[in-house]
Design an enzyme around this catalytic site. Structure first.
Site, mmCIF file in Angstrom:
data_model
loop_
_atom_site.group_PDB
_atom_site.id
_atom_site.type_symbol
_atom_site.label_atom_id
_atom_site.label_comp_id
_atom_site.label_asym_id
_atom_site.label_seq_id
_atom_site.Cartn_x
_atom_site.Cartn_y
_atom_site.Cartn_z
ATOM 1 N NE ARG A 47 -3.190 0.144 3.102
ATOM 2 C CZ ARG A 47 -2.808 0.516 4.331
ATOM 3 N NH1 ARG A 47 -2.389 1.736 4.555
ATOM 4 N NH2 ARG A 47 -2.856 -0.337 5.328
ATOM 5 C CE1 TYR A 99 -15.998 12.100 -15.544
ATOM 6 C CE2 TYR A 99 -14.864 12.373 -13.454
ATOM 7 C CZ TYR A 99 -15.672 11.633 -14.290
ATOM 8 O OH TYR A 99 -16.171 10.421 -13.880
#
Ligand code: PLP
Length: 372
Positions: A47, A99
């Site tokens: 991670r 967007y």
């Protein structure tokens, strides 16, 4: 080195164990600790960091001319990483036309944390200057914007942001660093939906934040490690592989888009074409100043209403009627119906993502679809 060379070589090393010229995909989620408890080989857990992701981040940082790139599982996750830098009471200036997911994040989610976003016409420098406040901490731009392809002056936006101590962040998904370099023009960070031209084949999702400041890099990287919206090693490998051909793809697609836009411009069934490469487009002069190509997205307003536009999309045979963009195959989309009832997108607008097909085939396909 020139961008074509960076795209092929950055973050790509010969595998020291085998001599393989293609780096392996490192799937391990965890890494052996040293006897003293340290991690002398740099990696501890996937991670926070992973060798395959690291290679991708190295390449993207160099392509955008940044010091560091931080990769995420989608463009939306990368956008959220930038918004994580904001505090309650901060004011954000964002485009009315961009967007729609970015607008939704600011309007419906960041507002809950006390961040106030104002949506303005970013193509108008006077409006941008007039709406600045002492508490403005972020100016978000997308140029050319999705889906109307209006342009924002990068240098003006950077000057405005810095005059009040705010950051200028540019979503560079549409032009890619091959056609536009926002950091060099004064932006503080760049965001990408790697799902689009970086991936380039409509088969992988990803996002990236690129910065040129150590403190900002540390903050975004900490959010990446703690927030956990990281791309899988396989996805990183796919995107890194595709980046090698990014300059070739975007330049070819952009050249075809100009041909398609010119054809549509004179068509009797077309009301308006949005494409900064057309000499009478409002963004043309600015595009010549801040871009090295006009991009591979073309929007066209057909004569008639939403139904007429959707009928044109449905009649295409080479284009596929689908959302997204940036792949090798051409797509056509009726944006307003995707964006929902509060959309600002004209109902008769179709957004075209120009792929790698022969432009003449695309033109013939659009011609038969428009004529019905
Ligand atoms: N930015 C732009 C300009 C986009 O077009 C998109 C998606 O269409 C995004 C960001 C979000 O990217 P993703 O779908 O990878 O989350």
């Amino acid at each position: 080195m020139k961008i074509e060379t960076v795209a092929v070589h950055a973050g790509r090393e010969i595998d020291p164990a085998t001599g393989a010229i293609v780096p392996p995909i490192q799937m391990s989620t965890t890494y052996q600790r040293d006897a003293d408890g340290g991690y002398s080989r740099s990696f501890s857990y996937t991670r926070p960091d992973n060798p395959t992701r690291h290679a991708l981040e190295t390449c993207i940082a160099q392509l955008e001319g940044g010091t560091e790139a931080v990769c995420f599982s989608s463009g939306a996750a990368a956008t959220m990483a930038v918004f994580s830098l904001l505090n309650p009471g901060d004011h954000v200036l964002a485009p009315q036309e961009c967007y729609y997911g970015t607008r939704q994040l600011l309007r419906d989610y960041l507002s809950r944390s006390g961040v106030r976003a104002e949506f303005i016409d970013m193509s108008d420098p006077a409006q941008l200057e007039a709406r600045l406040k002492p508490e403005t901490r972020l100016i978000w731009i997308e140029t050319p914007c999705n889906p109307t392809l209006k342009l924002t002056d990068l240098k003006v936006a950077a000057r405005c942001a810095h005059s009040v101590g705010a950051l200028l962040v540019c979503d560079n998904t549409f032009p890619t660093p091959v056609l536009q370099q926002p950091l060099a023009a004064g932006a503080d960070a760049v965001v990408h939906s790697s799902t689009k031209y970086f991936g380039g084949h409509s088969d992988v999702m990803g996002g990236a934040v690129i910065v040129n400041d150590a403190a900002r890099a540390t903050a975004v990287r900490a959010y990446q490690a703690v927030g956990g919206a990281v791309p899988s090693p396989f996805d990183c490998w796919l995107i890194r592989r595709s980046l090698a051909t990014l300059p070739l793809r975007i330049r070819t697609q952009s050249a075809s888009a100009l041909e398609v836009a010119k054809f549509l411009h004179g068509h009797s069934r077309v009301e308006r074409v949005c494409y900064p490469g057309l000499t009478d487009d409002p963004g043309h002069a600015l595009a010549l100043r801040q871009m090295t190509g006009f991009g591979a997205m073309v929007s066209v307003c057909v004569r008639g209403d939403a139904r007429a536009a959707m009928a044109v999309a449905a009649r295409t045979r080479v284009f596929t009627c689908a959302t997204s963009l940036g792949g090798v195959e051409s797509l056509v989309e009726h944006r307003a119906s995707v964006e929902g009832p509060d959309t600002l997108t004209p109902q008769n607008l179709l957004r075209l993502s120009i792929g790698l097909e022969n432009p003449q085939d695309l033109i013939e396909d659009l011609d038969q679809a428009l004529k019905g």
